[in-house]
Design a protein around this motif. Structure first.
Motif, PDB file in Angstrom:
ATOM      1  N   ALA A 107       0.759  -1.150  -0.151  1.00 27.81           N
ATOM      2  CA  ALA A 107      -0.122  -0.127  -0.154  1.00 27.81           C
ATOM      3  C   ALA A 107       0.951   1.201   0.141  1.00 27.81           C
ATOM      4  O   ALA A 107       0.551   2.077  -0.831  1.00 27.81           O
ATOM      5  CB  ALA A 107      -0.836  -0.089   1.271  1.00 27.81           C
ATOM      6  N   ALA A 108       2.122   1.322   0.755  1.00 33.26           N
ATOM      7  CA  ALA A 108       2.890   2.545   0.955  1.00 33.26           C
ATOM      8  C   ALA A 108       3.432   2.804  -0.512  1.00 33.26           C
ATOM      9  O   ALA A 108       3.767   3.880  -0.797  1.00 33.26           O
ATOM     10  CB  ALA A 108       4.013   2.307   2.096  1.00 33.26           C
ATOM     11  N   ILE A 109       3.817   1.886  -1.203  1.00 35.76           N
ATOM     12  CA  ILE A 109       4.548   1.891  -2.359  1.00 35.76           C
ATOM     13  C   ILE A 109       3.523   2.415  -3.707  1.00 35.76           C
ATOM     14  O   ILE A 109       3.684   3.114  -4.361  1.00 35.76           O
ATOM     15  CB  ILE A 109       5.482   0.623  -3.023  1.00 35.76           C
ATOM     16  N   ASN A 118       5.415  10.621   0.621  1.00 29.61           N
ATOM     17  CA  ASN A 118       6.192   9.668   1.314  1.00 29.61           C
ATOM     18  C   ASN A 118       5.276   9.138   2.531  1.00 29.61           C
ATOM     19  O   ASN A 118       4.068   9.172   2.721  1.00 29.61           O
ATOM     20  CB  ASN A 118       7.222  10.128   1.939  1.00 29.61           C
ATOM     21  N   VAL A 119       5.917   7.965   3.260  1.00 32.02           N
ATOM     22  CA  VAL A 119       5.179   7.224   4.134  1.00 32.02           C
ATOM     23  C   VAL A 119       4.575   7.988   5.422  1.00 32.02           C
ATOM     24  O   VAL A 119       3.360   7.885   5.821  1.00 32.02           O
ATOM     25  CB  VAL A 119       5.944   6.117   4.813  1.00 32.02           C
ATOM     26  N   LEU A 179      11.935   1.316   4.407  1.00 29.94           N
ATOM     27  CA  LEU A 179      11.277   2.595   3.451  1.00 29.94           C
ATOM     28  C   LEU A 179      11.165   3.868   4.392  1.00 29.94           C
ATOM     29  O   LEU A 179      11.443   4.872   3.671  1.00 29.94           O
ATOM     30  CB  LEU A 179      10.001   2.018   2.977  1.00 29.94           C
ATOM     31  N   ALA A 180      10.627   3.793   5.637  1.00 30.20           N
ATOM     32  CA  ALA A 180      10.307   4.869   6.262  1.00 30.20           C
ATOM     33  C   ALA A 180      11.598   5.539   6.542  1.00 30.20           C
ATOM     34  O   ALA A 180      11.583   6.927   6.421  1.00 30.20           O
ATOM     35  CB  ALA A 180       9.552   4.544   7.615  1.00 30.20           C
ATOM     36  N   PHE A 181      12.671   4.806   6.827  1.00 33.45           N
ATOM     37  CA  PHE A 181      13.950   5.231   7.527  1.00 33.45           C
ATOM     38  C   PHE A 181      14.576   6.138   6.075  1.00 33.45           C
ATOM     39  O   PHE A 181      15.196   7.219   6.126  1.00 33.45           O
ATOM     40  CB  PHE A 181      14.782   4.292   8.037  1.00 33.45           C
ATOM     41  N   THR A 182      14.571   5.399   5.032  1.00 35.11           N
ATOM     42  CA  THR A 182      15.232   5.988   3.821  1.00 35.11           C
ATOM     43  C   THR A 182      14.800   7.152   3.433  1.00 35.11           C
ATOM     44  O   THR A 182      15.236   8.405   3.090  1.00 35.11           O
ATOM     45  CB  THR A 182      15.158   5.037   2.579  1.00 35.11           C
TER      46      THR A 182
END
Length: 191
Positions: A107-109, A118-119, A179-182
């Motif tokens: 879902a995030a992508i 972004n997230v 993904l969230a960290f990046t």
């Protein structure tokens, strides 16, 4: 087998090196009074080959004893208590978290590709409600079979096994955190 037992018993009963105080003549008299038709049998669980002594094969009057077969192993009883299912080592937590992470990562992508958010922007723009609704629905759907005593391991065959689901869930959890960290370090969307 009978000769080995006889030699062991005669060593312990012999006066020269044995433990008893009998003489050899009395020891021989004790062992010569034995019934020659009685044989010693050993039942091995792993080796199905039967060996018969020559004394038992000559007598046709002895009944054959049935072979020993161990009882079949039964599966352990699975607990359907709420506390056992959601325990740290229970079947539910990792499977539910993995399923939520797989749905969340996809879902995030998908939202990132379609809207360019972004997230963190997705969560602040009404994503909390979707997250709570999805969490409740997937948790309920995952707990119903567990309360009935059905485990995912019993239904896994072929390519889609329960181990594959666990590993996909683990990778999705790592992917969602990465993904969230990046995106946090980069300051924008990944794609």
């Amino acid at each position: 087998m009978a000769t080995a037992s006889f030699s062991m018993l005669s060593v312990f009963a012999a006066p020269s090196g044995g433990l008893g105080s009998r003489n050899v003549r009395n020891t021989n008299q004790v062992f010569s009074n034995r019934n020659p038709l009685v044989g010693v049998r050993c039942m091995a669980q792993d080796d199905p080959i039967k060996e018969e002594s020559p004394l038992t094969s000559t007598s046709a009057t002895q009944p054959q004893t049935p072979s020993y077969s161990p009882p079949p192993l039964s599966k352990p009883k699975v607990s359907t208590k709420f506390g056992d299912l959601l325990a740290f080592s229970g079947p539910a937590p990792e499977r539910i978290n993995g399923r939520l992470a797989m749905v969340g990562f996809v879902a995030a992508i998908a939202v990132e590709l379609s809207k360019g958010e972004n997230v963190f922007a997705q969560i602040s723009d009404g994503g909390v409600g979707w997250f709570l609704g999805t969490t409740a629905l997937l948790t309920l759907a995952s707990m119903v079979p567990l309360f009935k005593g059905i485990r995912a391991e019993s239904k896994s065959k072929g390519f889609m096994t329960s181990d594959a689901e666990l590993w996909n869930g683990r990778f999705a959890m790592l992917g969602l955190v990465a993904l969230a960290f990046t995106e946090y370090v980069k300051g924008g969307t990944l794609i």
